[in-house]
Scaffold this motif. Structure first.
Motif, PDB file in Angstrom:
ATOM      1  N   ALA A 151      45.596  42.220  40.009  1.00 51.53           N
ATOM      2  CA  ALA A 151      45.693  42.582  39.413  1.00 51.53           C
ATOM      3  C   ALA A 151      44.505  42.259  38.562  1.00 51.53           C
ATOM      4  O   ALA A 151      43.235  41.793  39.416  1.00 51.53           O
ATOM      5  CB  ALA A 151      46.026  40.688  38.320  1.00 51.53           C
TER       6      ALA A 151
ATOM      7  N   THR B 181      44.971  44.234  30.461  1.00 46.16           N
ATOM      8  CA  THR B 181      45.165  43.527  31.869  1.00 46.16           C
ATOM      9  C   THR B 181      45.890  44.843  32.647  1.00 46.16           C
ATOM     10  O   THR B 181      46.629  46.025  31.571  1.00 46.16           O
ATOM     11  CB  THR B 181      45.686  42.497  32.095  1.00 46.16           C
ATOM     12  OG1 THR B 181      47.033  42.804  31.179  1.00 46.16           O
ATOM     13  CG2 THR B 181      44.567  40.981  31.230  1.00 46.16           C
TER      14      THR B 181
ATOM     15  N   TYR C 173      48.776  44.821  36.322  1.00 50.98           N
ATOM     16  CA  TYR C 173      49.358  43.983  37.135  1.00 50.98           C
ATOM     17  C   TYR C 173      49.886  45.254  38.109  1.00 50.98           C
ATOM     18  O   TYR C 173      49.886  46.235  37.880  1.00 50.98           O
ATOM     19  CB  TYR C 173      50.223  43.078  36.445  1.00 50.98           C
ATOM     20  CG  TYR C 173      49.723  42.162  36.186  1.00 50.98           C
ATOM     21  CD1 TYR C 173      49.704  42.406  34.316  1.00 50.98           C
ATOM     22  CD2 TYR C 173      49.140  41.447  36.872  1.00 50.98           C
ATOM     23  CE1 TYR C 173      48.912  41.760  33.742  1.00 50.98           C
ATOM     24  CE2 TYR C 173      48.452  40.012  35.373  1.00 50.98           C
ATOM     25  CZ  TYR C 173      48.628  40.638  34.115  1.00 50.98           C
ATOM     26  OH  TYR C 173      47.896  39.597  32.879  1.00 50.98           O
ATOM     27  N   ARG C 174      50.213  44.590  39.538  1.00 50.22           N
ATOM     28  CA  ARG C 174      51.091  45.787  40.871  1.00 50.22           C
ATOM     29  C   ARG C 174      52.075  45.389  40.204  1.00 50.22           C
ATOM     30  O   ARG C 174      52.498  44.177  39.638  1.00 50.22           O
ATOM     31  CB  ARG C 174      51.174  45.074  41.658  1.00 50.22           C
ATOM     32  CG  ARG C 174      50.787  43.766  42.415  1.00 50.22           C
ATOM     33  CD  ARG C 174      50.901  43.567  44.296  1.00 50.22           C
ATOM     34  NE  ARG C 174      51.797  44.321  44.543  1.00 50.22           N
ATOM     35  CZ  ARG C 174      51.395  45.290  45.602  1.00 50.22           C
ATOM     36  NH1 ARG C 174      49.642  45.367  45.168  1.00 50.22           N
ATOM     37  NH2 ARG C 174      51.847  46.271  46.151  1.00 50.22           N
TER      38      ARG C 174
ATOM     39  N   LYS D 220      54.101  41.897  37.474  1.00 50.27           N
ATOM     40  CA  LYS D 220      54.431  42.000  36.567  1.00 50.27           C
ATOM     41  C   LYS D 220      55.748  40.803  35.365  1.00 50.27           C
ATOM     42  O   LYS D 220      56.502  40.811  36.629  1.00 50.27           O
ATOM     43  CB  LYS D 220      54.656  43.211  36.156  1.00 50.27           C
ATOM     44  CG  LYS D 220      53.749  43.838  35.801  1.00 50.27           C
ATOM     45  CD  LYS D 220      54.281  45.936  35.742  1.00 50.27           C
ATOM     46  CE  LYS D 220      53.082  47.014  36.221  1.00 50.27           C
ATOM     47  NZ  LYS D 220      53.014  48.110  36.047  1.00 50.27           N
TER      48      LYS D 220
ATOM     49  N   THR E 276      49.385  36.178  35.104  1.00 49.82           N
ATOM     50  CA  THR E 276      48.999  36.250  34.859  1.00 49.82           C
ATOM     51  C   THR E 276      47.901  36.240  34.513  1.00 49.82           C
ATOM     52  O   THR E 276      47.267  35.404  35.300  1.00 49.82           O
ATOM     53  CB  THR E 276      49.672  35.616  32.695  1.00 49.82           C
ATOM     54  OG1 THR E 276      50.265  35.899  32.245  1.00 49.82           O
ATOM     55  CG2 THR E 276      48.556  35.792  31.654  1.00 49.82           C
TER      56      THR E 276
ATOM     57  N   LEU F  41      44.084  33.265  37.705  1.00 46.77           N
ATOM     58  CA  LEU F  41      45.379  33.835  37.956  1.00 46.77           C
ATOM     59  C   LEU F  41      46.417  33.315  37.598  1.00 46.77           C
ATOM     60  O   LEU F  41      46.792  31.972  38.999  1.00 46.77           O
ATOM     61  CB  LEU F  41      45.385  34.686  39.471  1.00 46.77           C
ATOM     62  CG  LEU F  41      46.674  35.549  39.587  1.00 46.77           C
ATOM     63  CD1 LEU F  41      46.773  36.728  38.619  1.00 46.77           C
ATOM     64  CD2 LEU F  41      46.463  36.311  40.804  1.00 46.77           C
TER      65      LEU F  41
ATOM     66  N   THR G 188      42.132  49.324  40.191  1.00 45.26           N
ATOM     67  CA  THR G 188      42.442  48.873  41.389  1.00 45.26           C
ATOM     68  C   THR G 188      42.803  49.283  42.793  1.00 45.26           C
ATOM     69  O   THR G 188      43.354  48.538  43.740  1.00 45.26           O
ATOM     70  CB  THR G 188      44.521  49.257  41.027  1.00 45.26           C
ATOM     71  OG1 THR G 188      44.615  50.914  41.517  1.00 45.26           O
ATOM     72  CG2 THR G 188      44.350  49.240  40.055  1.00 45.26           C
TER      73      THR G 188
END
Length: 122
Positions: A49, A58, A60-61, A65, A69, A81, A104
């Motif tokens: 993330a 934000t 996320y991978r 998801k 968070t 996290l 990323t």
């Protein structure tokens, strides 16, 4: 650069929750995007993330998801996290990292913490 220290890892049963924290030193923390990565035994490090410097965006991978968070408190120089509905495949060492851009790619991160172990039992 900033110095980063993670905490909050541990052993949890599948379906449980953990909240990781990453405390940063340095006055420029708020100018960095902050990412979370993880590395499981025998596997390459992977992106988890990232949160923009302002906290408003934000990413996320896919596999996390809806369960994880990422958030930050720039007044406390800390990024978090929150991990819910944990699965055994989430077991890994988790690292926070700082980057000048929201990315990323781990090669774009210039500062890394030492990592914190997360183990999810089935």
């Amino acid at each position: 650069q900033v110095q980063l220290v993670e905490s909050g890892g541990g052993l949890v049963q599948a379906g449980g929750s953990l909240r990781l924290s990453c405390a940063a030193s340095g006055r420029t923390f708020s100018s960095y995007a902050m990412g979370w990565f993880r590395q499981a035994p025998g596997k390459e490090r992977e992106f988890v993330a990232v949160i923009r410097w302002s906290g408003g965006i934000t990413y996320y991978r896919d596999s996390v998801k809806g369960r994880f968070t990422v958030s930050r408190d720039n007044a406390k120089n800390t990024v978090y996290l929150q991990m819910n509905s944990l699965k055994p495949e989430d077991t890994a060492v988790y690292y926070c990292a700082a980057s000048r851009s929201m990315t990323t790619w781990d090669r774009d991160y210039e500062s890394w913490g030492q990592g914190t172990q997360v183990t999810v039992s089935s």
